[in-house]
Each structure stands twice: as structure tokens, then as C-alpha cells.
Design an enzyme around this catalytic site. Sequence first.
Site, PDB file in Angstrom:
ATOM      1  N   GLU A 159      38.224  34.581  37.557  1.00  0.00           N
ATOM      2  CA  GLU A 159      39.148  35.698  37.456  1.00  0.00           C
ATOM      3  C   GLU A 159      40.473  35.155  36.934  1.00  0.00           C
ATOM      4  OE1 GLU A 159      39.451  38.817  36.645  1.00  0.00           O
ATOM      5  OE2 GLU A 159      38.084  39.238  38.308  1.00  0.00           O
ATOM      6  N   CYS A 181      35.142  41.441  37.440  1.00  0.00           N
ATOM      7  CA  CYS A 181      34.284  40.286  37.216  1.00  0.00           C
ATOM      8  C   CYS A 181      33.697  40.329  35.812  1.00  0.00           C
ATOM      9  CB  CYS A 181      33.154  40.255  38.242  1.00  0.00           C
ATOM     10  SG  CYS A 181      32.026  38.867  38.036  1.00  0.00           S
TER      11      CYS A 181
END
Length: 236
Positions: free
Chosen positions: A109, A2
Site C-alpha cells: 500500500e 489493495c
Amino acid sequence: MCGRFVVANVASELVGVLRVDVEADELPPPSYNIAPTASVAIVLDSVKTEPPVRRLEVARWGLVPGWAKDVKIGARAFNARSEEIEDKPMFRNALIKRRAVIPASGYYEWKTTEAGKTPHYIHPADGSPLFFAGLYEWWKDPAKAEDDPARWVLSCTILTRDSIGRLGSIHDRMPLFMDPDFADAWLDPTTENVGDILDAAIDAAPDVAETLDDHVVSSAVGNVRNDTPDLIEPVE
């Protein structure tokens, strides 16, 4: 891992379920492209009060341990592998008493394919907030005067774990989602069985992951200077 996330509301609007007692005066504004070293809102239980006071504070994203010589060390510590933090000097002390929850609306992502990397926006299907398990630290800047309030830097990191299910097809790691049912024990600095709480949070994270949606978004999110609501809109 992340490396970008979204807080589409002021963070104080996301944390009702966590029952915050005190909010910082100037919380970061909504942002659709939060990157490491940016200011983010975190929830923590104060170590210095009894009983602990739950606070919504502003922290630098990227953990700077107390022993660091320079704040720049945090630029590479914006994530921490949950399965390694008990053994890593960078995170070990924070795990014992300085645990945090970072609220978010969703995160980005990049999925790697033969055609390259494609950004996906991952978020709760019902629009509810996400909570990431995190750690925090206070660092004293030796270059600033003792009476300078800016001498103390609050920083944080987001824990990660192996991805599961559909999220695993996008990236092999995902944030460690914190189920609110575990938040009180996780945040409480007097909790002694931290390893058990961490294991329980890791085991419960797939339940949260299964409630998430994802869609492809514009490559514009790759530039940190871009920060507009259209970044989270789906593209074909």
C-alpha cells in the site's frame, strides 16, 4: 485499496487450513508484484456439486460479470467495497453464490505524505498466510468457438473495508481479511444468510489486522515488470 500483493510460495502451500479438495494443474508461480489482470490462485466451493467440492483454481484478477461484453471491464473491478457489494450490479450476483478466498503472503500500500507516495509492505508478523475475502465469476468470451476451452474466463475481485489502527495511517482502505473460522460459511454456495456472514467477517477483520507488520519498501514495486524477492525487503 489493495492494488498489488505478494504470494511468495506456490498457493497450494498456503491453503492447508482451508482444506482444499482439488487443485488446478498449473497454479501461478510465486510472485512478489501481482497486479490487476494477472493470474492468481483462489479458493472456491463448486456450485455444481452436492456437497460442494472445495477447489484451488486459477483466476484473472479483476471481476468480469457474466453480462459483460468485453473482458477489459475487469481491469477496474479488482477491488470491491464490502459495504456496497449488495447494491452494485457488478458484484451483487457473485455475492449470492460465488464467493472466494484469495491466499497471499502480504500486500503493498502507498502512504501519501507531503514528500509524495511511499510504498509499504504489509504482512503477518509470524509469516503465516493472509486470506482475502473475494468474489468470483465465470465469463464466456463470445469471440471464441464453443469448443475452445479458453472461451471460459474465471475472474475474481478482492473485498475491502475501512482501515483500522496503524493500517489506517498508511491508507484509508484495507483488504477484508478472512478469518479461517468464517471461511467455510463464506465459501459455501448454499449459505443463505450471506449478509450476516459478511458482517461477521468485517467485524473480525480488525483482529487479523492487529497481527500485521509493515515496513517501507523500494519504489521499484511501482513497476509491474519488477518481480523479485528483494521488493519486500525493508529500505530506509
